[in-house]
Design a protein around this motif. Structure first.
Motif, PDB file in Angstrom:
ATOM      1  N   CYS A  12     -16.215  11.717 105.325  1.00 31.15           N
ATOM      2  CA  CYS A  12     -15.310  11.668 104.178  1.00 31.15           C
ATOM      3  C   CYS A  12     -15.927  12.331 102.952  1.00 31.15           C
ATOM      4  CB  CYS A  12     -14.909  10.227 103.897  1.00 31.15           C
ATOM      5  SG  CYS A  12     -13.771   9.586 105.143  1.00 31.15           S
ATOM      6  N   MET A  15     -15.360  15.997 103.506  1.00 32.34           N
ATOM      7  CA  MET A  15     -13.955  16.336 103.271  1.00 32.34           C
ATOM      8  C   MET A  15     -13.662  16.324 101.774  1.00 32.34           C
ATOM      9  SD  MET A  15     -11.032  17.335 104.279  1.00 32.34           S
ATOM     10  CE  MET A  15     -11.045  17.179 106.057  1.00 32.34           C
ATOM     11  N   SER A  16     -14.254  15.406 101.059  1.00 35.61           N
ATOM     12  CA  SER A  16     -14.056  15.347  99.611  1.00 35.61           C
ATOM     13  C   SER A  16     -14.538  16.634  98.944  1.00 35.61           C
ATOM     14  CB  SER A  16     -14.794  14.141  99.033  1.00 35.61           C
ATOM     15  OG  SER A  16     -14.618  14.084  97.649  1.00 35.61           O
ATOM     16  N   LEU A  19     -11.976  19.299  99.648  1.00 35.47           N
ATOM     17  CA  LEU A  19     -10.772  19.101  98.838  1.00 35.47           C
ATOM     18  C   LEU A  19     -11.021  19.440  97.371  1.00 35.47           C
ATOM     19  CD1 LEU A  19      -9.445  15.829 100.464  1.00 35.47           C
ATOM     20  CD2 LEU A  19      -8.600  18.157 100.825  1.00 35.47           C
ATOM     21  N   VAL A  34      -6.217  19.133 108.182  1.00 35.53           N
ATOM     22  CA  VAL A  34      -6.695  18.166 107.192  1.00 35.53           C
ATOM     23  C   VAL A  34      -5.956  16.843 107.356  1.00 35.53           C
ATOM     24  CG1 VAL A  34      -6.846  17.676 104.718  1.00 35.53           C
ATOM     25  CG2 VAL A  34      -7.476  19.935 105.578  1.00 35.53           C
ATOM     26  N   LEU A  35      -4.647  16.893 107.571  1.00 36.66           N
ATOM     27  CA  LEU A  35      -3.876  15.668 107.787  1.00 36.66           C
ATOM     28  C   LEU A  35      -4.291  14.971 109.081  1.00 36.66           C
ATOM     29  CD1 LEU A  35      -0.376  16.887 106.592  1.00 36.66           C
ATOM     30  CD2 LEU A  35      -1.830  15.162 105.482  1.00 36.66           C
ATOM     31  N   GLY A  38      -7.259  13.060 108.349  1.00 34.87           N
ATOM     32  CA  GLY A  38      -6.855  11.862 107.612  1.00 34.87           C
ATOM     33  C   GLY A  38      -6.324  10.774 108.525  1.00 34.87           C
ATOM     34  N   CYS A  52     -10.549   8.550 101.073  1.00 40.61           N
ATOM     35  CA  CYS A  52     -10.439   9.909 101.606  1.00 40.61           C
ATOM     36  C   CYS A  52      -8.987  10.229 101.978  1.00 40.61           C
ATOM     37  CB  CYS A  52     -11.363  10.055 102.814  1.00 40.61           C
ATOM     38  SG  CYS A  52     -11.431  11.707 103.509  1.00 40.61           S
ATOM     39  N   ILE A  56      -6.623  13.109 100.484  1.00 41.30           N
ATOM     40  CA  ILE A  56      -5.982  14.106 101.349  1.00 41.30           C
ATOM     41  C   ILE A  56      -4.501  14.202 101.023  1.00 41.30           C
ATOM     42  CG2 ILE A  56      -5.243  14.546 103.730  1.00 41.30           C
ATOM     43  CD1 ILE A  56      -8.086  13.572 104.571  1.00 41.30           C
ATOM     44  N   HIS A  57      -3.835  13.065 100.935  1.00 41.96           N
ATOM     45  CA  HIS A  57      -2.402  13.070 100.629  1.00 41.96           C
ATOM     46  C   HIS A  57      -2.131  13.692  99.260  1.00 41.96           C
ATOM     47  CE1 HIS A  57      -1.369   9.732 103.732  1.00 41.96           C
ATOM     48  NE2 HIS A  57      -1.811  10.842 104.275  1.00 41.96           N
ATOM     49  N   VAL A  60      -2.886  17.656  99.821  1.00 39.66           N
ATOM     50  CA  VAL A  60      -2.027  18.357 100.784  1.00 39.66           C
ATOM     51  C   VAL A  60      -0.554  18.176 100.467  1.00 39.66           C
ATOM     52  CG1 VAL A  60      -1.361  18.495 103.217  1.00 39.66           C
ATOM     53  CG2 VAL A  60      -3.769  18.245 102.617  1.00 39.66           C
TER      54      VAL A  60
END
Length: 65
Positions: A12, A15-16, A19, A34-35, A38, A52, A56-57, A60
């Protein structure tokens, strides 16, 4: 993959960073990946994964959760 190896916090964090580098994700294939990350992270249900998934939401989909 870090999530599959049980390294949810590290996954996470990575991923952060990804993003943070994005203003938004306009590529449908990238958004799908990416989803998918998630959805996998959400099954682990920790504070790091919940944060995380929310991020993501936000990036995206444009959904602040």
């Amino acid at each position: 993959m870090l999530l599959e190896a049980g390294e949810a916090d590290e996954a996470c964090a990575e991923m952060s960073r990804v993003l943070d580098a994005c203003v938004g994700i306009s590529s449908p294939p990238l958004a799908s990946k990416v989803l998918s990350f998630g959805r996998t992270a959400a099954r682990l249900d920790s504070k790091a994964t919940r944060d995380c998934v929310a991020r993501i939401h936000e990036v995206v989909r444009g959904d602040p959760e």
